[in-house]
Scaffold this motif. Sequence first.
Motif, PDB file in Angstrom:
ATOM      1  N   GLU A 187       5.078  -7.245   7.544  1.00  0.00           N
ATOM      2  CA  GLU A 187       5.027  -5.809   6.902  1.00  0.00           C
ATOM      3  C   GLU A 187       5.729  -4.973   7.536  1.00  0.00           C
ATOM      4  O   GLU A 187       5.556  -4.675   9.019  1.00  0.00           O
ATOM      5  CB  GLU A 187       3.353  -5.603   7.133  1.00  0.00           C
ATOM      6  N   ILE A 188       6.451  -4.028   6.867  1.00  0.00           N
ATOM      7  CA  ILE A 188       7.427  -2.964   7.261  1.00  0.00           C
ATOM      8  C   ILE A 188       6.832  -1.730   6.844  1.00  0.00           C
ATOM      9  O   ILE A 188       6.315  -1.405   5.506  1.00  0.00           O
ATOM     10  CB  ILE A 188       8.615  -3.145   6.911  1.00  0.00           C
TER      11      ILE A 188
ATOM     12  N   PHE B  75       3.782   0.759   2.724  1.00  0.00           N
ATOM     13  CA  PHE B  75       3.608  -0.463   3.663  1.00  0.00           C
ATOM     14  C   PHE B  75       4.137  -1.656   2.899  1.00  0.00           C
ATOM     15  O   PHE B  75       3.605  -2.103   1.906  1.00  0.00           O
ATOM     16  CB  PHE B  75       2.030  -0.792   4.113  1.00  0.00           C
ATOM     17  N   ILE B  76       5.297  -2.251   3.243  1.00  0.00           N
ATOM     18  CA  ILE B  76       6.137  -3.193   2.429  1.00  0.00           C
ATOM     19  C   ILE B  76       6.097  -4.529   3.145  1.00  0.00           C
ATOM     20  O   ILE B  76       6.316  -4.644   4.184  1.00  0.00           O
ATOM     21  CB  ILE B  76       7.347  -2.711   2.242  1.00  0.00           C
TER      22      ILE B  76
ATOM     23  N   ARG C 127       0.701  -1.097   0.097  1.00  0.00           N
ATOM     24  CA  ARG C 127       0.099  -0.036  -0.025  1.00  0.00           C
ATOM     25  C   ARG C 127       0.989   1.185  -0.041  1.00  0.00           C
ATOM     26  O   ARG C 127       2.083   1.270   0.744  1.00  0.00           O
ATOM     27  CB  ARG C 127      -0.969  -0.056   1.070  1.00  0.00           C
ATOM     28  N   ARG C 128       0.418   2.205  -0.761  1.00  0.00           N
ATOM     29  CA  ARG C 128       0.959   3.733  -0.697  1.00  0.00           C
ATOM     30  C   ARG C 128       0.216   4.934  -0.263  1.00  0.00           C
ATOM     31  O   ARG C 128      -1.103   4.573  -0.725  1.00  0.00           O
ATOM     32  CB  ARG C 128       1.708   3.948  -2.098  1.00  0.00           C
TER      33      ARG C 128
ATOM     34  N   ARG D 274       9.301   8.683  -9.862  1.00  0.00           N
ATOM     35  CA  ARG D 274      10.030   7.592  -9.162  1.00  0.00           C
ATOM     36  C   ARG D 274       9.296   6.731  -8.189  1.00  0.00           C
ATOM     37  O   ARG D 274       9.823   5.933  -7.724  1.00  0.00           O
ATOM     38  CB  ARG D 274      11.429   7.826  -8.840  1.00  0.00           C
ATOM     39  N   ALA D 275       7.899   7.299  -7.846  1.00  0.00           N
ATOM     40  CA  ALA D 275       7.362   6.871  -6.803  1.00  0.00           C
ATOM     41  C   ALA D 275       7.044   5.472  -6.846  1.00  0.00           C
ATOM     42  O   ALA D 275       6.551   5.124  -8.055  1.00  0.00           O
ATOM     43  CB  ALA D 275       6.081   7.524  -6.563  1.00  0.00           C
ATOM     44  N   LEU D 276       7.336   4.667  -5.886  1.00  0.00           N
ATOM     45  CA  LEU D 276       7.047   3.148  -6.156  1.00  0.00           C
ATOM     46  C   LEU D 276       5.644   2.884  -6.181  1.00  0.00           C
ATOM     47  O   LEU D 276       4.626   3.596  -5.328  1.00  0.00           O
ATOM     48  CB  LEU D 276       7.570   2.289  -4.731  1.00  0.00           C
ATOM     49  N   GLU D 277       4.953   2.096  -6.760  1.00  0.00           N
ATOM     50  CA  GLU D 277       3.620   1.573  -7.158  1.00  0.00           C
ATOM     51  C   GLU D 277       3.276   0.595  -6.212  1.00  0.00           C
ATOM     52  O   GLU D 277       3.963  -0.363  -5.945  1.00  0.00           O
ATOM     53  CB  GLU D 277       3.474   1.456  -8.358  1.00  0.00           C
TER      54      GLU D 277
END
Length: 366
Positions: free
Chosen positions: A324-325, A317-318, A306-307, A339-342
Motif C-alpha cells: 500500500e502506497i 492510499f493505493i 481510500r481517499r 478529476r479526483a480519483l474515486e
Amino acid sequence: MADVRLENLTAVFGTHRVFEGFSLTIRDGECFTLLGPSGCGKTVVGRMIAGFEHPGRGDIFIGDQLVSSASQDVHVPTEQRGIGVVFQDYAVWPHKTVYQNVAYPLEIQGVDATDASARCREGISLVHLDGLEDRYPSQLSGGQQQRVALARALVSRPRLLLLDEPLTNLDANLREEMRFEIKDLQKQTGVTILYVTHDQEIALAISDRMGIMGKDGALRQIGTPHEVYTHPDDAFVFNFLGVANFIPMELINDAVRITGSDVPLQAEVSVETRERIARGEVVAACRPFEIDLVRQGGATRGIVRRRVFLGPIVIYFIRVGEVEIRAQQEAAEAFLDGRALEEGEACGLKFQTLRWYDRNSVGKEA
C-alpha cells in the motif's frame, strides 16, 4: 552571546544509559533545534546544559566558560550560567502580574529599579504584551502566558535561551503564530537558542541548523533544515522528518517490480542497486508528494483503496501488488473538472524520485 560546546557527554540513570559520547557545538547567535522521538534523551541534553542534571562523563562549555565537567568536578550553578529557560507548562507565577513575572529574575539579580523597569517594559513590548502589564495569568490566553515566560527568560539578557517543548500545550493556530514569534525574537535579540522538540514541523520552520537524535540517544544527522530534509543520511531520519513510503522491490527477469506487481517499474535504477534488490538488501523510499497520479498510462498500476480530503491536499492510499502506497495531490488539482480519483478506481503512479535504504534499517527506531 556564546557558542555552546558539549564534549563526549554520558548520561546514566541507574542501570539505564541514555547516551554516551554525545558531542555537539551550537554556534553563537543561531537557533539550533534538537529533534527526536520521546525518550531519546534530548531533554536530558538540555537539562545538562542548564545545570539541572550532571553528566556522568564529559564537559560542557558556554562560551569560554567550563560550566560542567565530571572529571574536573566542575558544576556551575544554573543561575550563574547565563541561561534563560522556557518549559512547555509556562511556569508563570499565578499570583504575580505580567509585569511582576517578567521582573522577577531582575529582582533576584538585584538590578537597579530604574534599569529593571526599563528592561521589563522592553521585554513585554518585545513579545507584544503592551497594555497587559497588570493582568494575572488567569486573565491571559495560553499563548499570552507563553509570551510572559519568553519575556521573563529574555529580560536577564541570557547568553543562551533554552526552549523545551514550549508550544506543545497550545492549539494549532497558536503554535504556528508562536513559532514565527520565536524566530523574530531571535533575529531581534541575536540570542543563541537551543530548541528541544519532537515536532518536525516546528523544527523545520525555526531552525538555522537542526540535529536529529535516534532512540538510542545518538546524533544521526546535523544540518540546515533543507539539507536534512532533502538529503537524509539514513532511513530513520527520512522517516522521522515526514510521512514516508518504504516500498519493497523485487527483481524478476531483470525487471525491477514492486513486490507482487506484474508491471515493471519505470525508473532509473543503477546496476549496483539492482544487484542489491536481487539479494533483498534494499527498499525504495519516497514521500507522498513525490508521486504523480494519472488515470491512463503510468509505469505502475494500482487501485485506490481510500481517499482522504484534508483541505489543501487530498491523500490517496493505493494498493500496488502486495504493497500500500500513500500519495497526495493539491486539492485544487485533484478536484479540477471532477478529476479526483474515486475509491476502487485504477490509476497509474509515476515516481518523481526514489531513494534506496538498507532493508534491515527500515522500521527501527534507532
